[in-house]
Design a protein around this motif. Sequence first.
Motif, PDB file in Angstrom:
ATOM      1  N   GLU A 135      79.336 -13.080  77.665  1.00 24.79           N
ATOM      2  CA  GLU A 135      79.100 -14.034  76.575  1.00 24.79           C
ATOM      3  C   GLU A 135      78.427 -15.296  77.100  1.00 24.79           C
ATOM      4  OE1 GLU A 135      81.750 -16.785  73.650  1.00 24.79           O
ATOM      5  OE2 GLU A 135      82.410 -14.706  73.867  1.00 24.79           O
ATOM      6  N   ILE A 136      77.322 -15.661  76.435  1.00 22.64           N
ATOM      7  CA  ILE A 136      76.582 -16.878  76.763  1.00 22.64           C
ATOM      8  C   ILE A 136      76.898 -17.967  75.746  1.00 22.64           C
ATOM      9  CG2 ILE A 136      74.284 -17.898  77.020  1.00 22.64           C
ATOM     10  CD1 ILE A 136      73.289 -15.055  77.738  1.00 22.64           C
ATOM     11  N   ARG A 137      76.843 -17.606  74.476  1.00 24.32           N
ATOM     12  CA  ARG A 137      77.073 -18.557  73.380  1.00 24.32           C
ATOM     13  C   ARG A 137      77.873 -17.895  72.280  1.00 24.32           C
ATOM     14  NH1 ARG A 137      74.339 -23.833  73.872  1.00 24.32           N
ATOM     15  NH2 ARG A 137      72.968 -23.477  75.602  1.00 24.32           N
ATOM     16  N   ARG A 138      78.587 -18.745  71.511  1.00 22.18           N
ATOM     17  CA  ARG A 138      79.386 -18.267  70.383  1.00 22.18           C
ATOM     18  C   ARG A 138      79.266 -19.275  69.249  1.00 22.18           C
ATOM     19  NH1 ARG A 138      84.510 -15.249  69.609  1.00 22.18           N
ATOM     20  NH2 ARG A 138      84.031 -14.433  71.671  1.00 22.18           N
ATOM     21  N   GLY A 139      79.028 -18.778  68.036  1.00 20.75           N
ATOM     22  CA  GLY A 139      79.026 -19.609  66.841  1.00 20.75           C
ATOM     23  C   GLY A 139      79.993 -18.991  65.851  1.00 20.75           C
ATOM     24  N   GLU A 140      80.990 -19.761  65.426  1.00 18.94           N
ATOM     25  CA  GLU A 140      82.018 -19.221  64.537  1.00 18.94           C
ATOM     26  C   GLU A 140      81.967 -19.895  63.177  1.00 18.94           C
ATOM     27  OE1 GLU A 140      85.431 -19.956  67.088  1.00 18.94           O
ATOM     28  OE2 GLU A 140      85.462 -17.819  67.594  1.00 18.94           O
ATOM     29  N   GLY A 141      82.229 -19.113  62.147  1.00 20.18           N
ATOM     30  CA  GLY A 141      82.268 -19.637  60.791  1.00 20.18           C
ATOM     31  C   GLY A 141      80.882 -19.842  60.214  1.00 20.18           C
ATOM     32  N   ARG A 142      80.843 -20.658  59.189  1.00 21.35           N
ATOM     33  CA  ARG A 142      79.590 -20.933  58.476  1.00 21.35           C
ATOM     34  C   ARG A 142      78.744 -21.910  59.284  1.00 21.35           C
ATOM     35  NH1 ARG A 142      79.248 -21.760  52.146  1.00 21.35           N
ATOM     36  NH2 ARG A 142      77.129 -22.499  51.960  1.00 21.35           N
TER      37      ARG A 142
END
Length: 157
Positions: A135-142
């Motif tokens: 994993e490099i990046r994570r975006g959660e939700g709206r």
Amino acid sequence: MTEHKKHSGPSKRGKWIFALAAIAIAVFIVLHQRRSPPMPPGDWIVETNPAAVLPKAKEQNRKVLMFFASKPWLQGSNEEFMINVTLTKNRQNIAKANVICVYVPVGNLQDSPVAKEFRITQLPTSLLLSPNGIEIRRGEGRIGQSDFNKIVLDGQK
């Protein structure tokens, strides 16, 4: 003497037609609100086992953008926003990033082995992985368009 017939209301057949029409309308409303999500724009692979894409990513030395969304989702949901706004408006940026795009429909987070494997705690979630699956990046939700670029795609440098 005139004979008066009692008016007993709608006929039995009329009641059945009304009941069937009401059921059909209710089913339509439920299906319309809980429809399957549209595909994100571009070349996305639908995969319930997203780890299956990682050998291809390693072979091609390409990063992987995974988009996890609930299945089914409701109209007006975060998933709908992400697909119809964020991913659509970032279509060119995603294409420039030359990533393998994987759309992952998830049923119930608590019961999903895929959610556990990728530590998904809320939907929608976007992950950018290295060709080796790290994993490099994570975006959660709206996430809106510009935040998606910063949070997810900026890792594609």
